[in-house]
Design a protein around this motif. Structure first.
Motif, short mmCIF file in Angstrom:
data_model
loop_
_atom_site.label_atom_id
_atom_site.label_comp_id
_atom_site.label_asym_id
_atom_site.label_seq_id
_atom_site.Cartn_x
_atom_site.Cartn_y
_atom_site.Cartn_z
N LEU A 12 -25.71 5.30 23.54
CA LEU A 12 -26.55 4.39 24.30
C LEU A 12 -25.98 2.99 24.10
CD1 LEU A 12 -29.12 4.15 25.98
CD2 LEU A 12 -30.44 4.11 23.87
N THR A 13 -25.22 2.51 25.08
CA THR A 13 -24.48 1.27 24.92
C THR A 13 -24.79 0.26 26.01
OG1 THR A 13 -22.24 0.32 24.76
CG2 THR A 13 -22.49 2.27 26.14
N ALA A 14 -24.63 -1.01 25.68
CA ALA A 14 -24.84 -2.10 26.65
C ALA A 14 -23.65 -2.24 27.59
CB ALA A 14 -25.08 -3.42 25.91
N ARG A 15 -22.56 -1.56 27.32
CA ARG A 15 -21.37 -1.65 28.18
C ARG A 15 -21.66 -1.06 29.56
NH1 ARG A 15 -16.08 -2.27 25.84
NH2 ARG A 15 -16.19 -2.48 23.59
N SER A 16 -20.87 -1.46 30.53
CA SER A 16 -20.97 -0.84 31.86
C SER A 16 -19.97 0.32 31.91
CB SER A 16 -20.67 -1.85 32.97
OG SER A 16 -19.31 -2.19 32.97
N SER A 17 -20.09 1.15 32.91
CA SER A 17 -19.23 2.33 33.00
C SER A 17 -17.86 2.02 33.58
CB SER A 17 -19.89 3.42 33.84
OG SER A 17 -20.02 2.99 35.18
N GLY A 18 -17.72 0.87 34.25
CA GLY A 18 -16.42 0.53 34.85
C GLY A 18 -15.95 1.61 35.80
N CYS A 19 -16.85 2.02 36.69
CA CYS A 19 -16.55 3.12 37.64
C CYS A 19 -16.13 4.39 36.92
CB CYS A 19 -15.49 2.69 38.65
SG CYS A 19 -16.02 1.33 39.69
N GLY A 20 -16.70 4.62 35.76
CA GLY A 20 -16.41 5.83 34.99
C GLY A 20 -15.28 5.69 33.99
N LYS A 21 -14.46 4.65 34.12
CA LYS A 21 -13.30 4.50 33.22
C LYS A 21 -13.71 4.31 31.77
CE LYS A 21 -10.43 2.44 36.80
NZ LYS A 21 -9.87 1.20 37.30
N MET A 22 -14.73 3.49 31.54
CA MET A 22 -15.15 3.23 30.16
C MET A 22 -15.86 4.43 29.55
SD MET A 22 -16.00 -0.81 30.08
CE MET A 22 -16.45 -1.22 31.75
N ARG A 23 -16.62 5.14 30.37
CA ARG A 23 -17.29 6.35 29.89
C ARG A 23 -16.24 7.38 29.45
NH1 ARG A 23 -20.75 6.99 33.83
NH2 ARG A 23 -22.56 6.26 32.69
N LYS A 24 -15.20 7.56 30.26
CA LYS A 24 -14.13 8.50 29.91
C LYS A 24 -13.36 8.04 28.68
CE LYS A 24 -13.70 10.40 34.50
NZ LYS A 24 -13.03 10.35 35.78
N ALA A 25 -13.16 6.72 28.54
CA ALA A 25 -12.47 6.19 27.36
C ALA A 25 -13.29 6.47 26.10
CB ALA A 25 -12.19 4.70 27.52
N MET A 26 -14.61 6.32 26.20
CA MET A 26 -15.47 6.62 25.04
C MET A 26 -15.39 8.09 24.69
SD MET A 26 -18.92 4.40 25.15
CE MET A 26 -18.82 2.62 25.28
N GLN A 27 -15.43 8.95 25.69
CA GLN A 27 -15.34 10.38 25.41
C GLN A 27 -14.02 10.68 24.69
OE1 GLN A 27 -14.75 13.24 28.63
NE2 GLN A 27 -16.34 14.53 27.69
N LYS A 28 -12.94 10.07 25.16
CA LYS A 28 -11.62 10.28 24.53
C LYS A 28 -11.62 9.76 23.09
CE LYS A 28 -6.74 9.49 25.50
NZ LYS A 28 -5.78 8.97 26.47
N TYR A 29 -12.21 8.57 22.87
CA TYR A 29 -12.31 8.01 21.51
C TYR A 29 -13.02 8.99 20.58
CZ TYR A 29 -14.48 5.49 17.68
OH TYR A 29 -14.94 5.13 16.43
N PHE A 30 -14.16 9.52 21.01
CA PHE A 30 -14.91 10.43 20.15
C PHE A 30 -14.17 11.74 19.94
CE2 PHE A 30 -18.50 7.62 21.28
CZ PHE A 30 -18.85 7.26 19.98
N LEU A 31 -13.52 12.28 20.97
CA LEU A 31 -12.73 13.50 20.81
C LEU A 31 -11.64 13.31 19.76
CD1 LEU A 31 -12.31 14.86 24.45
CD2 LEU A 31 -13.40 16.01 22.52
N ARG A 32 -10.98 12.15 19.81
CA ARG A 32 -9.94 11.85 18.80
C ARG A 32 -10.51 11.82 17.39
NH1 ARG A 32 -7.58 6.89 21.40
NH2 ARG A 32 -8.78 5.94 19.74
#
Length: 142
Positions: free
Chosen positions: A59-79
């Motif tokens: 639950l973050t104050a960031r925007s999704s950036g057309c999905g780019k930031m959401r995908k980057a977060m998913q990648k960060y957590f997977l790593r």
């Protein structure tokens, strides 16, 4: 046995980023900067703690950036050994409202706890933690 459901803030809660340390929140909204900030983040002790939960939401104050930031977060957590479906990465920066971040987070938690029941919530901002102390939410300041 795994704990119930956990909601975690991103910046400075589950990840050490530079986004929160800047005077402007533009890094939260502009995917040109934010994606690299997310991918270069360093995990906190809570990143490991997330594995103790049955279900995890961001639950973050960031925007999704057309999905780019959401995908980057998913990648960060997977790593870092935590799988979170993109549908559970909730980006409040896209909301067109005059509500404060604390009120947005409270609104989301109220809505989700109606179906999920009691949840734990972790955030580094005391205003968010105070606003989200509800009967159905155990809120922790980190």
């Amino acid at each position: 046995m795994k704990k119930m459901i956990g909601f975690f803030d991103f910046d400075m809660t589950t990840a050490i980023t530079i986004g929160k340390e800047t005077p402007s929140l533009s890094q939260f909204r502009d995917s040109r900067f934010a994606v690299q900030d997310i991918l270069n983040a360093k995990p906190t002790r809570l990143t490991r703690k997330m594995k103790e939960y049955r279900k995890v939401y961001i639950l973050t104050a960031r925007s999704s950036g057309c999905g780019k930031m959401r995908k980057a977060m998913q990648k960060y957590f997977l790593r870092n050994g935590v799988y979170i479906p993109t549908s559970r990465i909730l980006m409040l920066g896209d909301w067109e409202t005059s509500l404060s971040t604390a009120d947005k987070k409270k609104s989301v938690l109220e809505r989700y706890t109606r179906t999920l029941g009691k949840v734990d919530f972790y955030d580094d901002d005391f205003r968010n933690v105070d606003a989200c102390r509800l009967d159905t939410v155990r809120a922790f300041s980190v």
